[in-house]
Design an enzyme around this catalytic site. Sequence first.
Site, PDB file in Angstrom:
ATOM      1  N   ASP A 138      19.199 -44.099 -36.363  1.00 59.96           N
ATOM      2  CA  ASP A 138      20.338 -44.797 -35.784  1.00 59.96           C
ATOM      3  C   ASP A 138      21.546 -44.893 -36.719  1.00 59.96           C
ATOM      4  O   ASP A 138      22.668 -44.539 -36.332  1.00 59.96           O
ATOM      5  CB  ASP A 138      19.872 -46.186 -35.327  1.00 59.96           C
ATOM      6  N   LEU A 167      22.021 -47.913 -31.050  1.00 60.60           N
ATOM      7  CA  LEU A 167      22.106 -46.549 -30.544  1.00 60.60           C
ATOM      8  C   LEU A 167      20.728 -45.986 -30.226  1.00 60.60           C
ATOM      9  O   LEU A 167      20.579 -45.186 -29.299  1.00 60.60           O
ATOM     10  CB  LEU A 167      22.849 -45.672 -31.545  1.00 60.60           C
ATOM     11  N   ASP A 168      19.710 -46.363 -30.968  1.00 59.70           N
ATOM     12  CA  ASP A 168      18.337 -45.987 -30.617  1.00 59.70           C
ATOM     13  C   ASP A 168      18.000 -46.471 -29.213  1.00 59.70           C
ATOM     14  O   ASP A 168      17.450 -45.727 -28.382  1.00 59.70           O
ATOM     15  CB  ASP A 168      17.338 -46.612 -31.605  1.00 59.70           C
ATOM     16  N   LEU A 169      18.306 -47.732 -28.941  1.00 61.80           N
ATOM     17  CA  LEU A 169      17.923 -48.317 -27.656  1.00 61.80           C
ATOM     18  C   LEU A 169      18.775 -47.760 -26.519  1.00 61.80           C
ATOM     19  O   LEU A 169      18.275 -47.581 -25.393  1.00 61.80           O
ATOM     20  CB  LEU A 169      18.028 -49.839 -27.724  1.00 61.80           C
ATOM     21  N   ALA A 172      17.234 -44.514 -25.662  1.00 62.73           N
ATOM     22  CA  ALA A 172      16.008 -44.714 -24.882  1.00 62.73           C
ATOM     23  C   ALA A 172      16.334 -44.963 -23.412  1.00 62.73           C
ATOM     24  O   ALA A 172      15.675 -44.421 -22.513  1.00 62.73           O
ATOM     25  CB  ALA A 172      15.215 -45.880 -25.461  1.00 62.73           C
TER      26      ALA A 172
END
Length: 286
Positions: A138, A167-169, A172
């Site tokens: 991220d 940003l990871d989430l 996802a």
Amino acid sequence: MSGPLAGINVVDVTSAAAGPFVASLLGQLGAEVIKIEPPTGDRIHNVLPTQNGRCTTYLSMNVNKKGMILDLKNSDAYAVALDLIDTCDIFLENFRRGVPERLGLSYETLSARNPRLIYCTVAGWGDRGPWAKLANIDPYVQVASGFASLTGKSGSQGESMRYCGHLDLTTACTGVQAVLTALYARHKTGRGQHLQTSLMAANLALQATRIAEYYASGQQPPRMGHAVSYQVPHQAFVTQTRWIAVAAHTETEWQSLCAALEQPDWAEDERFANNAKRVEHRDTLI
């Protein structure tokens, strides 16, 4: 309640955050998720803090799953994984480019065995270009995509969002949208497909309004700190005891805010007569 994805089976070989959270969200929708980890475990197991000896990040990214430990480089373990994938609906991976082929887990290999398989790749930088084979997390993409240039206080060097994994989430959630769309397409065609999302692509989509602003004006969108560029007031303020967030989205709300602050003169001030003028006289009003 069993959830709308009851009866859908997912095999998840992802690690870290973005990939695992795709599977976790599918599990919340009712899918049965089996997470396969190598003997060394998911690479975020050692991230702090922990709860009862388990990484809290790992726990939050992997709820709603069953777990297996398989060394996919071992022929017997690989055969077990293939048996699971042959009967599953969705396969999730976020290996570095080239690794699925070396492990015998490429889309071509698995779809030949299971044509209905929806194969979702969660990449860092996408599938082409000089960075395609590089690892990504991220904070890297916050900087490389330009996201960090938008955060921070006005006049600062920026970069105030690194810690939250935003940003990871977001990636996802993009992956889940792709999987659900592919399930709908499979309902009509009977066939699966290879999906790909990436941290870079999802993060650029997240910046769509600022990118549009840049193309419209030719100017780099400024760092606004707690504020936004298009509306005033719409930001956080520090008081004697705490931070508060203040916003007036409509002229009615602006009139009500002036009354609540016991500043009736502001409501009549020509400099603040509408949002465009309040943006123009931002510094004075703030």
